[in-house]
Design a protein around this motif. Structure first.
Motif, PDB file in Angstrom:
ATOM      1  N   GLU A  18       0.820  -1.207   0.000  1.00 47.49           N
ATOM      2  CA  GLU A  18       0.000   0.000   0.000  1.00 47.49           C
ATOM      3  C   GLU A  18       0.860   1.266   0.000  1.00 47.49           C
ATOM      4  O   GLU A  18       0.377   2.347  -0.293  1.00 47.49           O
ATOM      5  N   VAL A  19       2.134   1.128   0.277  1.00 53.92           N
ATOM      6  CA  VAL A  19       3.032   2.290   0.308  1.00 53.92           C
ATOM      7  C   VAL A  19       3.054   3.013  -1.039  1.00 53.92           C
ATOM      8  O   VAL A  19       3.238   4.215  -1.096  1.00 53.92           O
ATOM      9  N   TYR A  20       2.821   2.279  -2.123  1.00 54.77           N
ATOM     10  CA  TYR A  20       2.828   2.907  -3.452  1.00 54.77           C
ATOM     11  C   TYR A  20       1.751   3.974  -3.611  1.00 54.77           C
ATOM     12  O   TYR A  20       1.867   4.851  -4.445  1.00 54.77           O
ATOM     13  N   PHE A  21       0.702   3.900  -2.791  1.00 60.46           N
ATOM     14  CA  PHE A  21      -0.351   4.913  -2.850  1.00 60.46           C
ATOM     15  C   PHE A  21       0.071   6.218  -2.186  1.00 60.46           C
ATOM     16  O   PHE A  21      -0.592   7.229  -2.322  1.00 60.46           O
ATOM     17  N   HIS A  22       1.171   6.183  -1.455  1.00 64.24           N
ATOM     18  CA  HIS A  22       1.611   7.356  -0.699  1.00 64.24           C
ATOM     19  C   HIS A  22       2.926   7.948  -1.195  1.00 64.24           C
ATOM     20  O   HIS A  22       3.342   8.995  -0.711  1.00 64.24           O
ATOM     21  N   LEU A  23       3.577   7.300  -2.122  1.00 67.79           N
ATOM     22  CA  LEU A  23       4.843   7.801  -2.663  1.00 67.79           C
ATOM     23  C   LEU A  23       4.586   8.842  -3.747  1.00 67.79           C
ATOM     24  O   LEU A  23       3.651   8.691  -4.543  1.00 67.79           O
ATOM     25  N   PRO A  24       5.414   9.890  -3.788  1.00 68.13           N
ATOM     26  CA  PRO A  24       5.251  10.858  -4.878  1.00 68.13           C
ATOM     27  C   PRO A  24       5.619  10.200  -6.213  1.00 68.13           C
ATOM     28  O   PRO A  24       6.494   9.348  -6.274  1.00 68.13           O
ATOM     29  N   THR A  26       4.191   7.957  -7.983  1.00 70.17           N
ATOM     30  CA  THR A  26       3.900   6.539  -8.209  1.00 70.17           C
ATOM     31  C   THR A  26       3.209   6.324  -9.545  1.00 70.17           C
ATOM     32  O   THR A  26       3.598   5.450 -10.314  1.00 70.17           O
ATOM     33  N   THR A 103     -10.115  -0.977  -3.258  1.00 68.30           N
ATOM     34  CA  THR A 103      -9.554   0.193  -3.917  1.00 68.30           C
ATOM     35  C   THR A 103      -9.550  -0.051  -5.414  1.00 68.30           C
ATOM     36  O   THR A 103      -9.138  -1.118  -5.873  1.00 68.30           O
TER      37      THR A 103
END
Length: 159
Positions: A18-24, A26, A103
């Motif tokens: 889920e970290v990919y949803f929060h990285l600039p 992506t 999602t």
């Protein structure tokens, strides 16, 4: 997070961070993770595949979700874990019938594009080919990259 990927003959389940949803960036960059199967399996790790004689009976608005597909999802899902899906109707069905938060967005679709690109390496049990009309033409991130490259080349040529 789990990711439900539809293949020509069934469904595959992957784990996906889920970290990919929060990285600039992506959306712009995730397509590069699918350049080869090894890198791709670090982003979306294959867990299980189920084929279905009639995929439309596995999940649809009228009957909900087939027990085999529901069991596969629940087998790998941990409490509080979300499920990424490739169709808004799957999101609605799974949320209403199984109570699992889902999602469906542009980042999920980029990952779906990448998995489809490497499907026979990541979903080895899938033997059917993707119909030409069902292939994603190009990832959104790749389009952005090529557009930016084209602008740079035109600017350089104009100088």
């Amino acid at each position: 997070m789990l990711l439900l990927f539809e293949t020509p003959s069934g469904f595959a389940l992957f784990t996906f961070s889920e970290v990919y949803f929060h990285l600039p960036n992506t959306l712009k960059d995730i397509w590069t993770k699918f350049a080869d199967p090894h890198r791709a399996s670090c982003v979306a790790t294959p867990m299980e595949f189920e084929s279905f004689e009639d995929k439309s009976s596995a999940i649809n608005a009228d009957t909900g979700i087939n027990k085999r597909l529901a069991d596969m999802i629940n087998k790998w899902r941990l409490p509080g874990m979300k499920l990424a899906v490739g169709k808004p109707e799957y999101k609605a069905i799974i949320e209403s019938k199984l109570g699992i938060p889902c999602t469906h967005n542009a980042i999920v679709m980029e990952v779906m594009w990448g998995i489809q690109h490497l499907m026979h390496k990541l979903v080895r049990k899938e033997k059917a080919q993707v119909a030409k009309d069902d292939r994603f033409p190009m990832s959104q991130g790749l389009k952005m990259f090529l557009s930016h490259l084209w602008i740079l080349c035109r600017t350089r040529d104009a100088q």
